[in-house]
Design a protein around this motif. Structure first.
Motif, mmCIF file in Angstrom:
data_model
loop_
_atom_site.group_PDB
_atom_site.id
_atom_site.type_symbol
_atom_site.label_atom_id
_atom_site.label_comp_id
_atom_site.label_asym_id
_atom_site.label_seq_id
_atom_site.Cartn_x
_atom_site.Cartn_y
_atom_site.Cartn_z
ATOM 1 N N PRO A 132 133.416 50.665 69.753
ATOM 2 C CA PRO A 132 133.021 50.628 68.359
ATOM 3 C C PRO A 132 133.662 49.770 67.661
ATOM 4 C CG PRO A 132 134.955 52.472 69.403
ATOM 5 C CD PRO A 132 134.056 51.965 70.033
ATOM 6 N N ILE A 156 136.088 47.553 65.156
ATOM 7 C CA ILE A 156 137.323 47.883 64.150
ATOM 8 C C ILE A 156 137.545 47.052 63.119
ATOM 9 C CG2 ILE A 156 137.839 49.340 65.717
ATOM 10 C CD1 ILE A 156 140.225 47.706 66.565
ATOM 11 N N THR A 157 138.570 47.000 62.668
ATOM 12 C CA THR A 157 139.160 45.781 62.054
ATOM 13 C C THR A 157 140.951 45.915 62.403
ATOM 14 O OG1 THR A 157 139.668 46.975 59.619
ATOM 15 C CG2 THR A 157 137.962 45.107 60.224
ATOM 16 N N ILE A 209 145.317 48.391 63.916
ATOM 17 C CA ILE A 209 144.293 49.074 64.402
ATOM 18 C C ILE A 209 143.881 49.532 62.927
ATOM 19 C CG2 ILE A 209 141.862 50.475 64.350
ATOM 20 C CD1 ILE A 209 142.144 50.428 67.566
ATOM 21 N N GLU A 232 140.312 50.016 59.758
ATOM 22 C CA GLU A 232 138.868 50.079 60.116
ATOM 23 C C GLU A 232 139.020 51.066 61.194
ATOM 24 O OE1 GLU A 232 138.319 51.233 56.917
ATOM 25 O OE2 GLU A 232 139.482 49.224 55.572
ATOM 26 N N GLY A 233 138.714 52.219 61.229
ATOM 27 C CA GLY A 233 137.976 53.128 62.751
ATOM 28 C C GLY A 233 139.230 53.554 62.922
ATOM 29 N N SER A 287 138.544 57.040 64.072
ATOM 30 C CA SER A 287 137.481 57.322 65.130
ATOM 31 C C SER A 287 137.472 56.906 66.836
ATOM 32 C CB SER A 287 136.611 56.301 65.047
ATOM 33 O OG SER A 287 136.230 54.794 64.938
ATOM 34 N N VAL A 288 139.203 56.234 66.878
ATOM 35 C CA VAL A 288 139.237 55.716 68.858
ATOM 36 C C VAL A 288 139.878 57.065 69.251
ATOM 37 C CG1 VAL A 288 138.700 53.132 67.612
ATOM 38 C CG2 VAL A 288 141.123 54.780 68.240
ATOM 39 N N VAL A 347 137.189 48.630 71.847
ATOM 40 C CA VAL A 347 136.844 48.074 70.977
ATOM 41 C C VAL A 347 136.709 46.925 70.483
ATOM 42 C CG1 VAL A 347 137.807 50.404 70.239
ATOM 43 C CG2 VAL A 347 139.378 48.116 70.382
#
Length: 393
Positions: free
Chosen positions: A72, A74-75, A371, A373-374, A377-378, A384
Protein backbone atom coordinates in the motif's frame (compact mmCIF):
# COMPACT_ATOMS: atom_id res chain seq x y z
CA UNK A 1 5.46 -5.93 -15.41
CA UNK A 2 2.19 -7.82 -15.78
CA UNK A 3 2.21 -7.50 -19.59
CA UNK A 4 5.94 -7.70 -20.39
CA UNK A 5 6.33 -11.49 -20.20
CA UNK A 6 3.24 -12.34 -22.29
CA UNK A 7 4.29 -9.91 -25.01
CA UNK A 8 7.79 -11.40 -25.15
CA UNK A 9 6.41 -14.93 -25.47
CA UNK A 10 4.00 -13.93 -28.18
CA UNK A 11 6.79 -12.11 -30.03
CA UNK A 12 9.13 -15.11 -29.86
CA UNK A 13 6.49 -17.57 -31.02
CA UNK A 14 5.43 -15.24 -33.79
CA UNK A 15 8.99 -14.78 -35.04
CA UNK A 16 9.81 -18.48 -34.96
CA UNK A 17 6.67 -19.53 -36.71
CA UNK A 18 6.05 -16.60 -39.00
CA UNK A 19 7.84 -17.99 -41.98
CA UNK A 20 6.26 -21.42 -41.87
CA UNK A 21 2.79 -20.13 -41.07
CA UNK A 22 2.97 -17.53 -43.80
CA UNK A 23 3.92 -20.05 -46.42
CA UNK A 24 1.46 -22.65 -45.14
CA UNK A 25 -1.42 -20.19 -44.97
CA UNK A 26 -0.61 -18.75 -48.38
CA UNK A 27 -0.36 -22.24 -49.86
CA UNK A 28 -3.66 -23.26 -48.28
CA UNK A 29 -5.38 -20.15 -49.56
CA UNK A 30 -3.98 -20.68 -53.05
CA UNK A 31 -5.20 -24.25 -53.06
CA UNK A 32 -8.82 -23.05 -53.12
CA UNK A 33 -9.74 -26.20 -51.18
CA UNK A 34 -12.42 -25.47 -48.60
CA UNK A 35 -11.68 -28.48 -46.47
CA UNK A 36 -7.97 -27.66 -46.39
CA UNK A 37 -8.66 -24.03 -45.40
CA UNK A 38 -10.98 -25.13 -42.59
CA UNK A 39 -8.46 -27.65 -41.32
CA UNK A 40 -5.67 -25.05 -41.27
CA UNK A 41 -7.89 -22.57 -39.40
CA UNK A 42 -8.69 -25.20 -36.75
CA UNK A 43 -4.99 -25.83 -36.23
CA UNK A 44 -4.30 -22.13 -35.73
CA UNK A 45 -7.19 -21.74 -33.22
CA UNK A 46 -5.88 -24.70 -31.21
CA UNK A 47 -2.39 -23.20 -31.16
CA UNK A 48 -3.79 -19.84 -30.01
CA UNK A 49 -5.72 -21.47 -27.14
CA UNK A 50 -2.62 -23.33 -26.03
CA UNK A 51 -0.61 -20.10 -26.01
CA UNK A 52 -3.33 -18.32 -23.99
CA UNK A 53 -3.29 -21.11 -21.38
CA UNK A 54 0.47 -20.75 -21.03
CA UNK A 55 0.15 -16.96 -20.71
CA UNK A 56 -2.39 -17.41 -17.86
CA UNK A 57 -0.02 -19.73 -16.03
CA UNK A 58 2.78 -17.19 -16.38
CA UNK A 59 0.48 -14.37 -15.10
CA UNK A 60 -0.42 -16.37 -11.99
CA UNK A 61 3.23 -16.99 -11.25
CA UNK A 62 4.04 -13.29 -11.76
CA UNK A 63 1.34 -12.35 -9.26
CA UNK A 64 2.94 -14.66 -6.69
CA UNK A 65 6.48 -13.43 -7.23
CA UNK A 66 5.73 -9.68 -7.69
CA UNK A 67 5.24 -8.63 -4.00
CA UNK A 68 5.49 -4.91 -4.82
CA UNK A 69 2.02 -5.03 -6.33
CA UNK A 70 0.46 -5.56 -2.86
CA UNK A 71 2.38 -2.81 -1.06
CA UNK A 72 0.00 0.00 0.00
CA UNK A 73 1.04 3.59 -0.66
CA UNK A 74 1.21 5.83 2.42
CA UNK A 75 2.40 9.23 3.61
CA UNK A 76 4.27 9.80 6.85
CA UNK A 77 5.39 12.60 9.13
CA UNK A 78 8.13 12.84 11.70
CA UNK A 79 7.11 13.34 15.34
CA UNK A 80 9.12 16.17 16.84
CA UNK A 81 9.04 17.51 20.39
CA UNK A 82 7.78 21.09 20.70
CA UNK A 83 6.23 23.48 23.20
CA UNK A 84 2.56 22.67 23.81
CA UNK A 85 0.32 25.30 25.35
CA UNK A 86 -3.07 23.79 26.03
CA UNK A 87 -5.94 26.24 26.40
CA UNK A 88 -9.37 26.02 27.97
CA UNK A 89 -11.99 27.75 25.82
CA UNK A 90 -14.84 29.51 27.64
CA UNK A 91 -17.45 32.21 27.13
CA UNK A 92 -17.64 35.30 29.31
CA UNK A 93 -19.25 38.72 29.67
CA UNK A 94 -17.51 42.05 29.97
CA UNK A 95 -18.40 43.99 33.11
CA UNK A 96 -17.00 46.55 35.53
CA UNK A 97 -17.26 47.13 39.23
CA UNK A 98 -17.70 50.85 38.52
CA UNK A 99 -21.20 50.57 37.07
CA UNK A 100 -24.00 51.76 39.31
CA UNK A 101 -27.58 52.95 39.15
CA UNK A 102 -27.79 55.74 41.71
CA UNK A 103 -30.80 55.91 44.05
CA UNK A 104 -31.57 58.69 46.59
CA UNK A 105 -31.05 58.48 50.34
CA UNK A 106 -33.90 60.87 51.09
CA UNK A 107 -37.61 61.04 50.26
CA UNK A 108 -38.80 64.15 48.48
CA UNK A 109 -39.03 66.09 45.25
CA UNK A 110 -36.06 66.05 42.87
CA UNK A 111 -35.64 69.81 42.59
CA UNK A 112 -32.41 70.00 40.58
CA UNK A 113 -30.36 67.78 38.24
CA UNK A 114 -26.92 69.32 37.74
CA UNK A 115 -25.54 66.90 35.13
CA UNK A 116 -26.50 65.57 31.71
CA UNK A 117 -25.96 62.32 29.84
CA UNK A 118 -22.39 61.76 28.67
CA UNK A 119 -20.94 64.21 31.18
CA UNK A 120 -17.77 63.20 33.04
CA UNK A 121 -17.94 63.65 36.81
CA UNK A 122 -15.55 63.27 39.72
CA UNK A 123 -15.99 61.30 42.90
CA UNK A 124 -18.01 63.32 45.46
CA UNK A 125 -19.38 65.76 42.88
CA UNK A 126 -23.03 66.82 43.50
CA UNK A 127 -25.21 65.38 40.73
CA UNK A 128 -28.71 66.32 41.89
CA UNK A 129 -30.63 67.98 44.75
CA UNK A 130 -33.74 66.80 46.63
CA UNK A 131 -36.02 69.20 48.51
CA UNK A 132 -35.18 68.94 52.22
CA UNK A 133 -38.72 69.68 53.38
CA UNK A 134 -37.76 72.51 55.77
CA UNK A 135 -34.70 70.88 57.34
CA UNK A 136 -32.58 73.93 56.53
CA UNK A 137 -34.84 76.16 58.69
CA UNK A 138 -34.68 73.66 61.51
CA UNK A 139 -30.91 73.62 61.23
CA UNK A 140 -30.75 77.40 61.50
CA UNK A 141 -32.79 77.32 64.73
CA UNK A 142 -30.68 74.53 66.17
CA UNK A 143 -27.52 76.46 65.44
CA UNK A 144 -28.87 79.44 67.38
CA UNK A 145 -29.73 77.22 70.33
CA UNK A 146 -26.35 75.49 70.09
CA UNK A 147 -24.58 78.86 70.12
CA UNK A 148 -26.49 79.90 73.26
CA UNK A 149 -25.64 76.57 74.89
CA UNK A 150 -21.96 77.06 74.01
CA UNK A 151 -21.89 80.53 75.53
CA UNK A 152 -23.59 79.32 78.72
CA UNK A 153 -21.18 76.38 78.98
CA UNK A 154 -18.11 78.56 78.55
CA UNK A 155 -19.29 80.98 81.27
CA UNK A 156 -20.07 78.17 83.69
CA UNK A 157 -16.67 76.67 82.94
CA UNK A 158 -14.86 79.91 83.83
CA UNK A 159 -16.87 80.25 87.07
CA UNK A 160 -16.17 76.61 87.95
CA UNK A 161 -12.47 77.16 87.41
CA UNK A 162 -12.68 80.10 89.91
CA UNK A 163 -14.56 77.87 92.37
CA UNK A 164 -17.71 79.91 91.88
CA UNK A 165 -21.05 78.16 91.50
CA UNK A 166 -22.02 74.52 91.91
CA UNK A 167 -20.67 71.56 90.05
CA UNK A 168 -24.14 70.52 88.95
CA UNK A 169 -24.66 73.82 87.12
CA UNK A 170 -21.38 73.31 85.26
CA UNK A 171 -22.25 69.73 84.27
CA UNK A 172 -25.77 70.69 83.15
CA UNK A 173 -24.43 73.47 80.92
CA UNK A 174 -21.85 71.09 79.44
CA UNK A 175 -24.50 68.44 78.77
CA UNK A 176 -26.84 70.94 77.13
CA UNK A 177 -24.08 72.23 74.88
CA UNK A 178 -23.00 68.74 73.77
CA UNK A 179 -26.63 67.74 73.13
CA UNK A 180 -27.18 70.80 70.94
CA UNK A 181 -23.97 70.05 69.01
CA UNK A 182 -25.06 66.47 68.41
CA UNK A 183 -28.48 67.65 67.22
CA UNK A 184 -26.82 70.04 64.76
CA UNK A 185 -24.55 67.25 63.46
CA UNK A 186 -27.44 64.84 62.97
CA UNK A 187 -29.47 67.42 61.09
CA UNK A 188 -26.46 68.23 58.93
CA UNK A 189 -26.19 64.54 58.04
CA UNK A 190 -29.89 64.48 57.15
CA UNK A 191 -29.55 67.52 54.93
CA UNK A 192 -26.44 66.03 53.27
CA UNK A 193 -28.59 63.12 52.13
CA UNK A 194 -30.63 65.52 50.02
CA UNK A 195 -27.52 66.01 47.84
CA UNK A 196 -26.97 63.17 45.34
CA UNK A 197 -23.21 62.77 44.86
CA UNK A 198 -21.02 60.64 42.54
CA UNK A 199 -19.75 57.50 44.34
CA UNK A 200 -16.75 57.34 41.96
CA UNK A 201 -15.32 59.19 38.99
CA UNK A 202 -16.91 58.26 35.69
CA UNK A 203 -19.45 59.20 33.03
CA UNK A 204 -23.18 59.75 33.40
CA UNK A 205 -24.55 57.10 31.09
CA UNK A 206 -28.28 57.75 31.55
CA UNK A 207 -30.60 60.19 33.36
CA UNK A 208 -33.50 58.01 34.49
CA UNK A 209 -35.62 60.35 36.64
CA UNK A 210 -36.42 63.86 35.47
CA UNK A 211 -36.29 66.99 37.56
CA UNK A 212 -39.50 67.63 39.54
CA UNK A 213 -40.30 63.97 40.16
CA UNK A 214 -41.06 62.60 43.61
CA UNK A 215 -38.42 60.07 44.64
CA UNK A 216 -38.21 57.46 47.38
CA UNK A 217 -35.09 56.64 49.33
CA UNK A 218 -33.36 53.48 48.08
CA UNK A 219 -36.06 52.78 45.48
CA UNK A 220 -36.25 55.43 42.75
CA UNK A 221 -33.43 55.09 40.16
CA UNK A 222 -32.08 58.56 39.39
CA UNK A 223 -29.22 58.02 36.94
CA UNK A 224 -26.61 55.48 35.85
CA UNK A 225 -22.89 56.19 36.17
CA UNK A 226 -20.12 54.08 34.63
CA UNK A 227 -16.34 54.06 34.57
CA UNK A 228 -14.79 52.20 31.62
CA UNK A 229 -11.24 52.21 33.03
CA UNK A 230 -11.60 49.21 35.32
CA UNK A 231 -13.07 46.63 32.93
CA UNK A 232 -12.89 42.87 33.37
CA UNK A 233 -14.45 39.65 32.12
CA UNK A 234 -16.20 37.27 34.45
CA UNK A 235 -16.64 33.62 33.57
CA UNK A 236 -17.37 30.33 35.28
CA UNK A 237 -14.82 27.50 35.13
CA UNK A 238 -15.62 23.79 35.76
CA UNK A 239 -14.30 22.58 39.12
CA UNK A 240 -11.94 20.00 37.56
CA UNK A 241 -9.71 22.91 36.49
CA UNK A 242 -9.45 24.39 39.99
CA UNK A 243 -5.74 23.52 40.28
CA UNK A 244 -4.89 24.55 36.69
CA UNK A 245 -6.77 27.84 36.27
CA UNK A 246 -5.16 30.11 38.85
CA UNK A 247 -4.31 33.77 39.35
CA UNK A 248 -1.69 35.00 36.88
CA UNK A 249 -2.33 32.43 34.12
CA UNK A 250 -2.22 33.91 30.61
CA UNK A 251 -5.50 34.44 28.76
CA UNK A 252 -6.29 35.33 25.15
CA UNK A 253 -9.53 37.34 24.99
CA UNK A 254 -11.42 37.71 21.73
CA UNK A 255 -14.36 40.14 21.44
CA UNK A 256 -16.11 39.18 18.17
CA UNK A 257 -18.22 42.33 17.89
CA UNK A 258 -15.13 44.55 17.96
CA UNK A 259 -12.88 42.13 16.08
CA UNK A 260 -10.32 42.61 18.83
CA UNK A 261 -8.02 40.10 20.54
CA UNK A 262 -6.31 41.01 23.82
CA UNK A 263 -3.54 39.14 25.64
CA UNK A 264 -3.98 39.45 29.40
CA UNK A 265 -3.95 37.46 32.65
CA UNK A 266 -6.29 36.10 35.32
CA UNK A 267 -6.46 38.70 38.09
CA UNK A 268 -8.63 36.70 40.46
CA UNK A 269 -9.73 33.06 40.78
CA UNK A 270 -12.59 32.26 43.14
CA UNK A 271 -12.21 29.92 46.10
CA UNK A 272 -15.89 28.99 46.25
CA UNK A 273 -17.33 26.09 44.24
CA UNK A 274 -20.93 26.72 43.27
CA UNK A 275 -22.82 23.55 44.34
CA UNK A 276 -25.54 24.18 41.74
CA UNK A 277 -23.29 23.84 38.66
CA UNK A 278 -19.92 22.79 40.16
CA UNK A 279 -18.04 25.84 38.85
CA UNK A 280 -15.94 28.66 40.30
CA UNK A 281 -15.69 32.26 39.12
CA UNK A 282 -12.69 33.80 37.42
CA UNK A 283 -12.01 37.48 36.70
CA UNK A 284 -9.83 38.50 33.75
CA UNK A 285 -8.76 42.14 33.65
CA UNK A 286 -8.74 43.87 30.25
CA UNK A 287 -7.19 47.24 29.34
CA UNK A 288 -9.56 49.76 27.78
CA UNK A 289 -7.58 52.89 26.96
CA UNK A 290 -9.68 53.76 23.92
CA UNK A 291 -12.96 53.13 25.81
CA UNK A 292 -14.18 50.86 22.98
CA UNK A 293 -15.00 47.94 25.29
CA UNK A 294 -18.44 48.29 26.87
CA UNK A 295 -20.16 46.42 29.70
CA UNK A 296 -22.11 43.24 28.81
CA UNK A 297 -20.21 42.54 25.58
CA UNK A 298 -19.70 38.82 24.90
CA UNK A 299 -16.13 37.53 24.87
CA UNK A 300 -14.35 34.27 24.07
CA UNK A 301 -11.55 33.28 26.41
CA UNK A 302 -8.65 30.91 25.85
CA UNK A 303 -7.05 30.23 29.23
CA UNK A 304 -3.65 28.54 29.31
CA UNK A 305 -4.24 25.71 31.80
CA UNK A 306 -1.34 23.41 30.82
CA UNK A 307 2.12 23.82 29.26
CA UNK A 308 4.67 21.20 28.20
CA UNK A 309 8.08 22.30 26.96
CA UNK A 310 8.76 19.02 25.11
CA UNK A 311 5.53 17.50 23.87
CA UNK A 312 5.03 15.02 21.03
CA UNK A 313 1.93 16.15 19.14
CA UNK A 314 0.17 14.09 16.46
CA UNK A 315 -3.15 14.40 14.58
CA UNK A 316 -6.06 12.67 16.29
CA UNK A 317 -7.00 11.16 12.92
CA UNK A 318 -4.03 8.75 12.97
CA UNK A 319 -4.88 7.36 16.42
CA UNK A 320 -6.91 4.14 16.56
CA UNK A 321 -8.24 2.08 19.44
CA UNK A 322 -8.33 -1.71 19.86
CA UNK A 323 -10.95 -3.86 21.54
CA UNK A 324 -9.18 -3.54 24.89
CA UNK A 325 -9.43 0.25 24.82
CA UNK A 326 -5.72 0.78 24.05
CA UNK A 327 -4.76 3.54 21.65
CA UNK A 328 -2.19 2.89 18.95
CA UNK A 329 -0.55 4.33 15.83
CA UNK A 330 1.49 2.83 13.00
CA UNK A 331 5.15 3.76 12.49
CA UNK A 332 7.44 2.87 9.60
CA UNK A 333 10.57 0.85 10.35
CA UNK A 334 13.40 -0.60 8.22
CA UNK A 335 12.73 1.76 5.30
CA UNK A 336 15.06 1.31 2.32
CA UNK A 337 16.26 3.79 -0.29
CA UNK A 338 13.18 3.15 -2.46
CA UNK A 339 10.84 4.13 0.38
CA UNK A 340 9.74 0.56 1.13
CA UNK A 341 9.43 -0.20 4.82
CA UNK A 342 7.43 -2.13 7.39
CA UNK A 343 4.36 -0.87 9.25
CA UNK A 344 4.62 -1.42 13.02
CA UNK A 345 1.76 -0.95 15.44
CA UNK A 346 2.77 0.97 18.60
CA UNK A 347 0.62 1.24 21.72
CA UNK A 348 0.61 4.81 23.04
CA UNK A 349 -0.65 6.75 26.05
CA UNK A 350 -2.18 10.11 25.27
CA UNK A 351 -2.74 13.32 27.23
CA UNK A 352 -4.56 16.53 26.45
CA UNK A 353 -6.10 17.41 23.10
CA UNK A 354 -6.25 20.77 21.34
CA UNK A 355 -8.34 21.22 18.19
CA UNK A 356 -7.28 18.28 15.94
CA UNK A 357 -4.03 17.37 17.71
CA UNK A 358 -3.34 15.16 20.72
CA UNK A 359 -0.34 14.90 23.05
CA UNK A 360 1.47 11.56 23.27
CA UNK A 361 2.82 10.86 26.75
CA UNK A 362 4.23 7.35 26.27
CA UNK A 363 4.96 4.93 23.43
CA UNK A 364 6.66 7.19 20.86
CA UNK A 365 10.16 8.58 20.64
CA UNK A 366 11.24 11.91 19.25
CA UNK A 367 11.82 11.43 15.52
CA UNK A 368 9.47 8.45 15.02
CA UNK A 369 8.12 8.25 11.46
CA UNK A 370 4.35 7.92 11.80
CA UNK A 371 1.94 6.85 9.07
CA UNK A 372 -0.56 9.59 8.25
CA UNK A 373 -2.47 8.94 5.00
CA UNK A 374 -3.27 5.24 4.83
CA UNK A 375 -3.00 4.62 8.57
CA UNK A 376 -6.46 3.03 8.65
CA UNK A 377 -5.74 0.52 5.87
CA UNK A 378 -2.39 -1.01 6.88
CA UNK A 379 -1.68 -4.01 9.11
CA UNK A 380 1.03 -4.70 11.66
CA UNK A 381 4.11 -6.11 9.91
CA UNK A 382 2.87 -5.23 6.40
CA UNK A 383 5.23 -3.79 3.79
CA UNK A 384 4.40 -0.21 2.84
CA UNK A 385 5.73 2.33 0.35
CA UNK A 386 6.21 5.93 1.49
CA UNK A 387 5.30 8.27 -1.34
CA UNK A 388 5.24 11.63 0.42
CA UNK A 389 7.38 12.21 3.49
CA UNK A 390 6.32 15.11 5.72
CA UNK A 391 8.57 16.65 8.38
CA UNK A 392 5.67 18.19 10.32
CA UNK A 393 2.31 16.88 11.37
Amino acid sequence: MKYIYPLLIVAIVSVSCSGEKKNSVEQVIQSDNLETVRTKRGQLVAEQEAINDKIKLLDERIKTLDTTKHVPLITTFKAQSEVFNHVLELQGNVTTKDLLTITPEYNGILTRVYVKEGQKVNKGQILAKIDDGGLSQQLAQLKIQAELARTTYERQQRLWEQNIGSEIQFLQSKSTYESQQEAVNQLNQQIAKTNVTAPFSGTIDDIITEQGSVVAAGQSPLMRIVNLDNMYIETEVPERYVSDVTKGKSVSVNIPVLGKTIETNIRQAGDFINPANRTFKVEVGIPNKDKSIKPNLSARLKINDYTSEKALLIPQSVVSENSEGEQYVYVVTDKNAKGIGTAKRVIIETGKTQDDIIEVLKGLEDGSEIIKEGARSVRDGQSVEVINYETKN
